[in-house]
Design an enzyme around this catalytic site. Structure first.
Site, PDB file in Angstrom:
ATOM      1  N   SER A  99      84.937 -18.160  55.196  1.00  0.00           N
ATOM      2  CA  SER A  99      84.524 -17.370  56.361  1.00  0.00           C
ATOM      3  C   SER A  99      85.113 -15.966  56.360  1.00  0.00           C
ATOM      4  CB  SER A  99      84.908 -18.097  57.651  1.00  0.00           C
ATOM      5  OG  SER A  99      84.227 -19.323  57.730  1.00  0.00           O
ATOM      6  N   ARG A 151     108.349 -24.213  43.059  1.00  0.00           N
ATOM      7  CA  ARG A 151     107.950 -23.287  44.131  1.00  0.00           C
ATOM      8  C   ARG A 151     108.528 -23.701  45.484  1.00  0.00           C
ATOM      9  NH1 ARG A 151     101.584 -23.735  45.309  1.00  0.00           N
ATOM     10  NH2 ARG A 151     102.234 -23.173  47.415  1.00  0.00           N
ATOM     11  N   ALA A 196     100.581 -12.988  49.795  1.00  0.00           N
ATOM     12  CA  ALA A 196     101.782 -12.455  50.439  1.00  0.00           C
ATOM     13  C   ALA A 196     102.672 -13.502  51.090  1.00  0.00           C
ATOM     14  CB  ALA A 196     101.371 -11.418  51.489  1.00  0.00           C
ATOM     15  N   ASP A 197     102.075 -14.497  51.744  1.00  0.00           N
ATOM     16  CA  ASP A 197     102.877 -15.297  52.681  1.00  0.00           C
ATOM     17  C   ASP A 197     104.083 -15.976  52.043  1.00  0.00           C
ATOM     18  OD1 ASP A 197     101.173 -17.030  51.324  1.00  0.00           O
ATOM     19  OD2 ASP A 197     100.763 -18.310  53.055  1.00  0.00           O
ATOM     20  N   ARG A 198     103.929 -16.476  50.823  1.00  0.00           N
ATOM     21  CA  ARG A 198     105.038 -17.179  50.176  1.00  0.00           C
ATOM     22  C   ARG A 198     105.818 -16.275  49.210  1.00  0.00           C
ATOM     23  NH1 ARG A 198     105.449 -22.468  51.241  1.00  0.00           N
ATOM     24  NH2 ARG A 198     103.654 -23.537  52.172  1.00  0.00           N
ATOM     25  N   LYS A 208      85.652 -18.682  65.632  1.00  0.00           N
ATOM     26  CA  LYS A 208      85.131 -17.656  64.718  1.00  0.00           C
ATOM     27  C   LYS A 208      85.184 -16.259  65.331  1.00  0.00           C
ATOM     28  CE  LYS A 208      84.254 -20.691  61.544  1.00  0.00           C
ATOM     29  NZ  LYS A 208      84.862 -20.700  60.197  1.00  0.00           N
ATOM     30  N   HIS A 218      83.554 -29.551  58.464  1.00  0.00           N
ATOM     31  CA  HIS A 218      84.911 -29.841  57.982  1.00  0.00           C
ATOM     32  C   HIS A 218      85.404 -31.228  58.402  1.00  0.00           C
ATOM     33  CE1 HIS A 218      85.966 -26.204  55.938  1.00  0.00           C
ATOM     34  NE2 HIS A 218      85.785 -25.429  56.989  1.00  0.00           N
ATOM     35  N   HIS A 250      83.970 -26.185  51.776  1.00  0.00           N
ATOM     36  CA  HIS A 250      82.806 -25.306  51.670  1.00  0.00           C
ATOM     37  C   HIS A 250      82.086 -25.598  50.357  1.00  0.00           C
ATOM     38  CE1 HIS A 250      85.221 -22.258  54.302  1.00  0.00           C
ATOM     39  NE2 HIS A 250      84.780 -23.293  54.984  1.00  0.00           N
TER      40      HIS A 250
END
EC number: 5.4.2.12
Length: 514
Positions: free
Chosen positions: A64, A187, A264-266, A337, A408, A464
């Site tokens: 999305s 990780r 980026a997040d991790r 959404k 989903h 998806h």
């Protein structure tokens, strides 16, 4: 008296792909008389919503966020993974200033270049191709000491699958003869994102002090020993890789570090440990004064470090172009959404454009949407019909979330009901356009509800798909083109509204008026 505008309404049916096979296809199983008639009688075609066509790797299913960015931008917007891969394939990677300049700094001072990152073909946080390209670039620039510090995956890849990736890196170093694989750790430690600093500290100490729980002569022997200890890739304990006669590798003053992760997040926490002067996540035993710490992408706007592939601002997206031409626009959807028709459709911009109105319909408070497959589509349609009737808007961008949110859940019967609810709403919108004036384009951002089960295993298919999506024009007589994608939707809207297209939009109209 103000002009009564006849809007062009873009209806995005979230998760509504096109698949001719009836098996586990909730869209074909649903009773959708409105869409069936529009498909049979109106100008229509299929457009691509996945893979290269939306700036994702080849064959990757759409989503999305990517879908709405492409819809609003009117051009293919390359995601970071694809941008970096494309730069490597085009040869541009080897002249990326943040990489070249900072490798050169270390080389001219006779210092080491360290590459670190998630060693994985997963393509979610990183890709090993980018790591190999970084190692090779350091060697090409004359670095005599190039070291790779590998974080092992096992989440976006099978739990014990790192061996081939480690062998690949060791083969690269064997060929280049200018460094080696220096350390391995799961990780779980190196890529925390929830301020579990005791984990990050283990990885940081491995990198800066060569402080490991174990030491092995090769990466493969380190991995095999971890498996003996019953550690999957993600949880491999801090291990230095030290061949016979060699010293363990530490990151020292004057060295350059390149972090090859693109998500980026991790990547933020361990980056902050290296670059922030007032870092307080844990008490650091060593703070090397680096030549540079290079982020592959911008991990956070407040991290002061060079970026190899910075954010690319999208200029003249559809909303901005409407603003520049004095057009009014409405963005409307349910909570699920809402960010997609606002932030993502506007190319990553939070603020409204001049002339833009936003209408948020709360999504129902249920545990999962199969319990209320119609969601709040009727309430959304009430607001949409009122907006058409008001004559205030030149353009309306609306998203019906049902196909995706109920898709989903994996519950077939609920997905069928969701599709039927959306079809009924489309009928109401088309009737309002016929009554008050206006036109519509009906499409989707990606597929989902057209495949509700894995045909091989029979299990629910909740993800998806990579199927094309429908594109229907409800308006004047027009000819549809084949071979188009989501990035061609905004140019189509401009064509139908009689507006010129900005040069930044490289898409082409899907419908041409006769």
């Amino acid at each position: 008296m103000s002009e009564h505008k006849k809007p062009l309404v873009l209806m995005i049916l979230d998760g509504w792909g096109y698949r001719e096979d009836e098996q586990s296809n909730a869209i074909l199983a649903a009773n959708t008389p409105v869409l069936d008639e529009l498909w049979a009688t109106r100008p229509r075609t299929l457009i691509s919503a996945s893979g290269f066509d939306v700036g994702l790797p080849d064959g990757q299913m759409g989503n999305s966020e990517v879908g709405h960015v492409n819809l609003g931008a009117g051009r293919v917007v390359y995601q970071d993974f694809t941008r970096i891969t494309k730069a490597i394939n085009d040869g541009e990677f080897d002249s990326t200033p943040a990489l070249v300049d900072n490798i050169d700094k270390a080389v001219s001072a006779d210092k080491a270049v360290h590459i670190m990152g998630l060693l994985s073909p997963g393509g979610v946080h990183s890709h090993e191709d980018h790591i190999v390209a970084s190692i090779e670039l350091a060697a090409k620039r004359g670095a005599k000491e190039v070291y790779f510090h590998g974080f092992l995956d096992g989440r976006d890849t099978p739990p014990r699958s790192a061996k081939a990736s480690i062998e690949r890196i060791e083969a690269v170093f064997a060929k280049l003869q200018c460094g080696r694989l220096a350390s391995l750790i799961g990780r779980y430690y190196a890529m925390d994102r929830d301020n579990r600093w005791n984990r990050v500290e283990k990885a940081y100490n491995l990198l800066t002090l060569a402080q490991g729980d174990f030491s092995y002569p090769t990466g493969v022997s380190a991995l095999e020993a971890a498996y003996e200890r019953d550690e999957n890739d993600e949880f491999v304990a801090a291990s230095t890789i030290t061949p016979a006669g060699a010293e363990p590798v530490q990151i020292n003053d004057g060295d350059t570090v390149i972090f090859a992760n693109f998500r980026a997040d991790r990547a933020r926490e361990i980056t902050r440990a290296f670059v922030e002067p007032n870092f307080d996540g844990f008490a650091k035993q060593k703070s090397p004064a680096l030549s540079a710490f290079v982020m592959m992408t911008e991990y956070a706007a407040d991290i002061d470090a060079p970026v190899a592939f910075g954010p690319t601002p999208l200029v003249n997206v559809l909303g901005e172009w409407f603003e520049k031409h004095g057009k009014t626009q409405l963005r409307i959807s349910e909570t699920e959404k809402y960010a997609h028709v606002t932030f993502f459709f506007s190319g990553g911009r939070e603020d409204e454009f001049n002339g833009e109105t936003r209408e948020l319909i709360p999504s129902p408070q249920v545990a999962t949407y199969d319990l209320q497959p119609e969601m709040n589509s009727e309430m959304l349609t009430d607001k949409l019909v009122a907006a058409i009737k008001s004559g205030k808007y030149d353009a309306i961008i609306c998203n019906y979330p049902n196909g995706d949110m109920v898709g989903h859940s994996g519950v077939f019967a609920a997905a069928v009901k969701a599709c039927e609810a959306v079809d009924h709403c489309i009928g109401r919108v088309v009737a309002a356009l016929n009554k008050y004036g206006g036109e519509a384009l009906i499409t989707a951002d990606h597929g989902n509800a057209e495949q509700m089960a894995n045909l091989k295993t029979g299990q629910a298919h909740t993800a998806h798909t990579s199927e094309p999506v429908p594109f229907i024009y409800v308006g004047r007589d027009a000819t549809a083109s084949e071979g188009k994608a989501l990035s061609d939707v905004a140019p189509t809207m401009l064509h139908l509204m009689g507006m010129e297209q900005p040069t930044e939009m490289t898409g082409k109209p899907i419908m041409t008026l006769k």
